[in-house]
Scaffold this active site. Structure first.
Site, PDB file in Angstrom:
ATOM      1  N   SER A  36       7.519  29.786 -26.484  1.00 12.19           N
ATOM      2  CA  SER A  36       6.880  30.966 -25.905  1.00 12.19           C
ATOM      3  C   SER A  36       7.882  31.827 -25.150  1.00 12.19           C
ATOM      4  CB  SER A  36       5.736  30.559 -24.969  1.00 12.19           C
ATOM      5  OG  SER A  36       6.213  29.685 -23.968  1.00 12.19           O
ATOM      6  N   ASN A  37       8.961  31.213 -24.659  1.00 11.49           N
ATOM      7  CA  ASN A  37       9.983  32.003 -23.958  1.00 11.49           C
ATOM      8  C   ASN A  37      11.389  31.650 -24.456  1.00 11.49           C
ATOM      9  OD1 ASN A  37      10.589  34.023 -22.026  1.00 11.49           O
ATOM     10  ND2 ASN A  37      11.349  32.451 -20.623  1.00 11.49           N
ATOM     11  N   SER A 126      11.333  24.112  -7.413  1.00 15.94           N
ATOM     12  CA  SER A 126      12.123  25.303  -7.106  1.00 15.94           C
ATOM     13  C   SER A 126      12.248  25.496  -5.604  1.00 15.94           C
ATOM     14  CB  SER A 126      11.399  26.507  -7.709  1.00 15.94           C
ATOM     15  OG  SER A 126      11.916  27.710  -7.209  1.00 15.94           O
ATOM     16  N   ALA A 127      13.350  26.103  -5.201  1.00 12.46           N
ATOM     17  CA  ALA A 127      13.541  26.458  -3.793  1.00 12.46           C
ATOM     18  C   ALA A 127      12.487  27.447  -3.324  1.00 12.46           C
ATOM     19  CB  ALA A 127      14.926  27.060  -3.610  1.00 12.46           C
ATOM     20  N   TYR A 151       3.211  31.793  -9.320  1.00 14.36           N
ATOM     21  CA  TYR A 151       4.280  30.935  -9.834  1.00 14.36           C
ATOM     22  C   TYR A 151       4.694  29.913  -8.772  1.00 14.36           C
ATOM     23  CZ  TYR A 151       8.910  29.266 -11.003  1.00 14.36           C
ATOM     24  OH  TYR A 151       9.982  28.453 -11.228  1.00 14.36           O
ATOM     25  N   LYS A 155       4.374  25.606  -8.524  1.00 15.00           N
ATOM     26  CA  LYS A 155       5.441  24.627  -8.233  1.00 15.00           C
ATOM     27  C   LYS A 155       4.990  23.695  -7.108  1.00 15.00           C
ATOM     28  CE  LYS A 155       8.083  25.726 -11.452  1.00 15.00           C
ATOM     29  NZ  LYS A 155       8.234  24.818 -12.577  1.00 15.00           N
ATOM     30  N   ASN A 181      19.381  28.738  -7.201  1.00 18.88           N
ATOM     31  CA  ASN A 181      19.435  29.803  -8.225  1.00 18.88           C
ATOM     32  C   ASN A 181      20.373  29.415  -9.365  1.00 18.88           C
ATOM     33  OD1 ASN A 181      18.356  31.088  -5.754  1.00 18.88           O
ATOM     34  ND2 ASN A 181      18.403  32.937  -6.979  1.00 18.88           N
ATOM     35  N   ASN A 201      16.220  38.542 -12.960  1.00 15.40           N
ATOM     36  CA  ASN A 201      17.182  37.789 -12.142  1.00 15.40           C
ATOM     37  C   ASN A 201      18.535  38.496 -12.110  1.00 15.40           C
ATOM     38  OD1 ASN A 201      15.437  35.203 -13.517  1.00 15.40           O
ATOM     39  ND2 ASN A 201      15.642  35.323 -11.313  1.00 15.40           N
ATOM     40  N   GLY A 299       8.823  40.979  -1.556  1.00 11.39           N
ATOM     41  CA  GLY A 299       8.692  39.533  -1.747  1.00 11.39           C
ATOM     42  C   GLY A 299       9.988  38.751  -1.638  1.00 11.39           C
TER      43      GLY A 299
HETATM   44  P1  NAD Z   1      12.900  28.980 -19.768  1.00 17.25           P
HETATM   45  O1  NAD Z   1      11.763  29.921 -19.914  1.00 17.25           O
HETATM   46  O2  NAD Z   1      14.210  29.339 -20.392  1.00 17.25           O
HETATM   47  O3  NAD Z   1      12.475  27.538 -20.320  1.00 17.25           O
HETATM   48  C1  NAD Z   1      11.168  27.059 -20.268  1.00 17.25           C
HETATM   49  C2  NAD Z   1      10.803  26.627 -21.670  1.00 17.25           C
HETATM   50  O4  NAD Z   1       9.462  26.108 -21.648  1.00 17.25           O
HETATM   51  C3  NAD Z   1      10.805  27.778 -22.668  1.00 17.25           C
HETATM   52  O5  NAD Z   1      11.598  27.427 -23.776  1.00 17.25           O
HETATM   53  C4  NAD Z   1       9.331  27.960 -23.059  1.00 17.25           C
HETATM   54  O6  NAD Z   1       9.184  28.355 -24.407  1.00 17.25           O
HETATM   55  C5  NAD Z   1       8.783  26.568 -22.794  1.00 17.25           C
HETATM   56  N1  NAD Z   1       7.349  26.510 -22.473  1.00 17.25           N
HETATM   57  C6  NAD Z   1       6.652  27.230 -21.578  1.00 17.25           C
HETATM   58  N2  NAD Z   1       5.359  26.855 -21.580  1.00 17.25           N
HETATM   59  C7  NAD Z   1       5.238  25.861 -22.496  1.00 17.25           C
HETATM   60  C8  NAD Z   1       4.165  25.057 -22.962  1.00 17.25           C
HETATM   61  N3  NAD Z   1       2.934  25.203 -22.485  1.00 17.25           N
HETATM   62  N4  NAD Z   1       4.410  24.131 -23.907  1.00 17.25           N
HETATM   63  C9  NAD Z   1       5.657  23.964 -24.430  1.00 17.25           C
HETATM   64  N5  NAD Z   1       6.715  24.700 -24.022  1.00 17.25           N
HETATM   65  C10 NAD Z   1       6.503  25.635 -23.069  1.00 17.25           C
HETATM   66  O7  NAD Z   1      13.078  28.694 -18.208  1.00 17.25           O
HETATM   67  P2  NAD Z   1      14.194  27.879 -17.430  1.00 17.25           P
HETATM   68  O8  NAD Z   1      14.924  28.841 -16.574  1.00 17.25           O
HETATM   69  O9  NAD Z   1      14.940  27.017 -18.345  1.00 17.25           O
HETATM   70  O10 NAD Z   1      13.274  27.028 -16.471  1.00 17.25           O
HETATM   71  C11 NAD Z   1      12.924  25.693 -16.754  1.00 17.25           C
HETATM   72  C12 NAD Z   1      12.071  25.147 -15.635  1.00 17.25           C
HETATM   73  O11 NAD Z   1      12.786  25.249 -14.414  1.00 17.25           O
HETATM   74  C13 NAD Z   1      10.757  25.882 -15.410  1.00 17.25           C
HETATM   75  O12 NAD Z   1       9.776  24.935 -15.048  1.00 17.25           O
HETATM   76  C14 NAD Z   1      11.074  26.786 -14.254  1.00 17.25           C
HETATM   77  O13 NAD Z   1       9.919  27.115 -13.518  1.00 17.25           O
HETATM   78  C15 NAD Z   1      11.995  25.921 -13.442  1.00 17.25           C
HETATM   79  N6  NAD Z   1      12.884  26.662 -12.555  1.00 17.25           N
HETATM   80  C16 NAD Z   1      13.677  27.658 -13.053  1.00 17.25           C
HETATM   81  C17 NAD Z   1      14.511  28.364 -12.212  1.00 17.25           C
HETATM   82  C18 NAD Z   1      15.347  29.502 -12.722  1.00 17.25           C
HETATM   83  O14 NAD Z   1      15.779  30.330 -11.926  1.00 17.25           O
HETATM   84  N7  NAD Z   1      15.645  29.585 -13.999  1.00 17.25           N
HETATM   85  C19 NAD Z   1      14.542  28.047 -10.840  1.00 17.25           C
HETATM   86  C20 NAD Z   1      13.737  27.015 -10.365  1.00 17.25           C
HETATM   87  C21 NAD Z   1      12.906  26.329 -11.239  1.00 17.25           C
HETATM   88  C1  WQD Z   2      18.671  36.979  -6.430  1.00 18.89           C
HETATM   89  C2  WQD Z   2      19.092  38.071  -5.466  1.00 18.89           C
HETATM   90  C3  WQD Z   2      17.536  39.903  -5.304  1.00 18.89           C
HETATM   91  C4  WQD Z   2      18.036  41.413  -9.351  1.00 18.89           C
HETATM   92  C5  WQD Z   2      13.953  33.836  -8.352  1.00 18.89           C
HETATM   93  C6  WQD Z   2      12.599  33.230  -8.157  1.00 18.89           C
HETATM   94  C7  WQD Z   2      12.737  31.798  -7.762  1.00 18.89           C
HETATM   95  C8  WQD Z   2      13.625  31.041  -8.744  1.00 18.89           C
HETATM   96  C9  WQD Z   2      14.907  31.741  -9.013  1.00 18.89           C
HETATM   97  C10 WQD Z   2      12.242  29.939 -10.332  1.00 18.89           C
HETATM   98  C11 WQD Z   2      17.932  38.604  -4.615  1.00 18.89           C
HETATM   99  C12 WQD Z   2      18.861  40.372  -5.866  1.00 18.89           C
HETATM  100  C13 WQD Z   2      18.134  40.662  -8.199  1.00 18.89           C
HETATM  101  C14 WQD Z   2      18.542  42.744  -9.359  1.00 18.89           C
HETATM  102  C15 WQD Z   2      19.244  42.477  -7.081  1.00 18.89           C
HETATM  103  N1  WQD Z   2      12.989  30.891 -10.016  1.00 18.89           N
HETATM  104  N2  WQD Z   2      18.736  41.177  -7.082  1.00 18.89           N
HETATM  105  N3  WQD Z   2      19.132  43.218  -8.215  1.00 18.89           N
HETATM  106  O1  WQD Z   2      14.618  36.090  -6.268  1.00 18.89           O
HETATM  107  O2  WQD Z   2      16.326  34.396  -5.435  1.00 18.89           O
HETATM  108  O3  WQD Z   2      14.674  33.736  -7.131  1.00 18.89           O
HETATM  109  O4  WQD Z   2      14.657  33.105  -9.356  1.00 18.89           O
HETATM  110  O5  WQD Z   2      11.810  29.055  -9.663  1.00 18.89           O
HETATM  111  O6  WQD Z   2      11.471  31.268  -7.721  1.00 18.89           O
HETATM  112  O7  WQD Z   2      11.929  33.939  -7.137  1.00 18.89           O
HETATM  113  O8  WQD Z   2      16.480  35.257  -7.783  1.00 18.89           O
HETATM  114  O9  WQD Z   2      18.011  36.317  -9.379  1.00 18.89           O
HETATM  115  O10 WQD Z   2      15.783  37.412  -8.908  1.00 18.89           O
HETATM  116  O11 WQD Z   2      17.533  37.425  -7.155  1.00 18.89           O
HETATM  117  O12 WQD Z   2      19.782  42.936  -6.082  1.00 18.89           O
HETATM  118  O13 WQD Z   2      18.443  43.474 -10.360  1.00 18.89           O
HETATM  119  O14 WQD Z   2      19.547  39.194  -6.236  1.00 18.89           O
HETATM  120  O15 WQD Z   2      17.017  40.861  -4.431  1.00 18.89           O
HETATM  121  O16 WQD Z   2      18.450  38.883  -3.348  1.00 18.89           O
HETATM  122  P1  WQD Z   2      15.486  34.948  -6.540  1.00 18.89           P
HETATM  123  P2  WQD Z   2      16.927  36.631  -8.412  1.00 18.89           P
END
Ligand code: NAD
Ligand code: WQD
Length: 341
Positions: A36-37, A126-127, A151, A155, A181, A201, A299
């Site tokens: 899906s992603n 996640s943080a 979201y 978590k 991050n 991001n 936010g």
């Molecule tokens: P991503 O979207 O690249 O990977 C998630 C994968 O899960 C995708 O490939 C998507 O297709 C799959 N998916 C979603 N819903 C599904 C379902 N119902 N069944 C099967 N597959 C499904 O994201 P990521 O950055 O690799 O994140 C992975 C995990 O880490 C997530 O749980 C996310 O919330 C968590 N996380 C990510 C970050 C970040 O900044 N990337 C930070 C903290 C936590």
């Molecule tokens: C980082 C910094 C922005 C984009 C998010 C989720 C968090 C986690 C990680 C999953 C911030 C600044 C960003 C831009 C900018 N995901 N920024 N210009 O917000 O710390 O965390 O991703 O769990 O839950 O909230 O990450 O990469 O979006 O931002 O200035 O175009 O960069 O303001 O200070 P964030 P981010």
């Protein structure tokens, strides 16, 4: 006998890097994802890097019957549950989409692990669960703040589901990893982050701007109470993060966990500002980025970084890759997918 690990969401950004590290550490891996992603390029990349024809099953973790067939087919003892939606803004606009996907997939995984007697689960937290913390750096004991997005709420709720399930059910143990991050890409540049549409991001926005896909990066706010006025974050290299999952799985497989449910921060322990990150990206990649100062983004927390002592001491894990190398890898990956020399 080799242990097998199910990597749900393993076609995605962090899951594909984790699959590589698991295989390199000697685990067998099965990847499950509904794409899906993501697309198959992540799985193909894992196969290329490792030389292993990793099995892939296209399945929606919300479809319990389909997921049951996967449990019947593969005898994995452990699961790393990445599968979730992760776009904060979208979750505010359409919360039910997030509650349905993220909670249902978690509950199905836990139910089936019980049903099939599978023992160990690592959950992607996640943080974001800390919100705007009162004291920095945050430890695992720092109180969680009420979530400001659906979201973030999923978590928190999934952490609680996992805690309650492993506490109640014999034969089940779990580790929640709270990622800060995650940025960067595998050194091979064969796997990396593939954001759909306009990146939300920072680092994908930077690399797409450098590649000319985006015109200009907006730095959201330079009037925060931080040394240079921009927000502070703890940017963790995705390969380092992937390795933390291997250590967490091994800890449970080898029965070294101290409690049935454990939580670890996974970060570097350093707070880096948005402007610092932009400058370092420019310097290490010898390029100029088109950026401007823009209003604050609603936010955003002002500052957050991790106290990583627990992961350092208990898991014996620490972030190793230098931020400069991580920023080089992010650019190498972007150039690779855009065909830029
Ligand atoms: P991503 O979207 O690249 O990977 C998630 C994968 O899960 C995708 O490939 C998507 O297709 C799959 N998916 C979603 N819903 C599904 C379902 N119902 N069944 C099967 N597959 C499904 O994201 P990521 O950055 O690799 O994140 C992975 C995990 O880490 C997530 O749980 C996310 O919330 C968590 N996380 C990510 C970050 C970040 O900044 N990337 C930070 C903290 C936590
Ligand atoms: C980082 C910094 C922005 C984009 C998010 C989720 C968090 C986690 C990680 C999953 C911030 C600044 C960003 C831009 C900018 N995901 N920024 N210009 O917000 O710390 O965390 O991703 O769990 O839950 O909230 O990450 O990469 O979006 O931002 O200035 O175009 O960069 O303001 O200070 P964030 P981010």
């Amino acid at each position: 006998m080799k242990q097998m690990v199910l990597v749900s969401g393993g076609a995605g950004y962090i899951g594909s890097h984790t699959a590589v590290e698991l295989i390199e550490a000697g685990y067998d891996v099965v990847v499950a994802d509904n794409l899906s992603n993501s697309d198959m390029s992540g799985v193909e990349g894992v196969r290329k890097i490792t030389g292993v024809d990793v099995p892939f099953v296209q399945v929606d973790c919300c479809d319990k019957e389909a997921l049951r067939r996967l449990f019947e087919q593969y005898e994995f003892g452990s699961v790393i549950h990445f599968a979730a939606f992760k776009a904060v803004g979208e979750s505010v606009a359409d919360p039910m989409k997030y509650y349905r996907n993220n909670l249902l997939s978690m509950m199905n995984i836990v139910d089936l692990m019980r049903e099939f007697g599978r023992e160990n689960i690592v959950f992607s937290s996640s943080a974001t669960v800390y919100g705007e913390a009162d004291e920095l750096p945050v430890t695992e004991q720092t109180p969680r703040k009420p979530a400001t997005s659906a979201y973030g709420n999923t978590k928190q709720m999934c952490e609680d589901i996992l805690r309650d399930a492993v506490t109640a059910y014999e034969g089940l143990k779990g580790i929640a990893l709270r990622y800060f991050n995650p940025i960067g890409a595998h050194p091979s540049a064969l796997i990396g982050e593939l954001p759909r549409g306009v990146p939300q991001n920072l680092v994908p926005f930077i690399t797409q701007t450098a590649a000319g896909v985006r015109e200009c990066l907006s730095v959201f706010g330079n009037d925060y109470p931080t040394p240079d006025g921009s927000c502070l974050r703890d940017y963790i290299d995705v390969v380092d993060l992937a390795k933390a999952h291997v250590v967490a799985i091994s800890r449970m497989v080898e029965n070294k966990n101290k409690a049935k449910y454990e939580i670890f921060n996974v970060g570097t322990g350093n707070g880096v500002s948005v402007l610092e990150l932009v400058e370092r990206f420019e310097k290490v990649n010898s390029l100029k980025l088109n950026y401007k100062i823009a209003p604050r983004r609603a936010g955003d927390v002002v500052a957050i970084w991790a106290d990583t002592s627990l992961a350092n001491e208990e898991l014996g894990w620490r972030a190793e890759r230098d931020l400069d190398d991580t920023l080089r890898s992010a650019w190498a990956w972007e150039k690779n997918i855009r065909g830029i020399k």
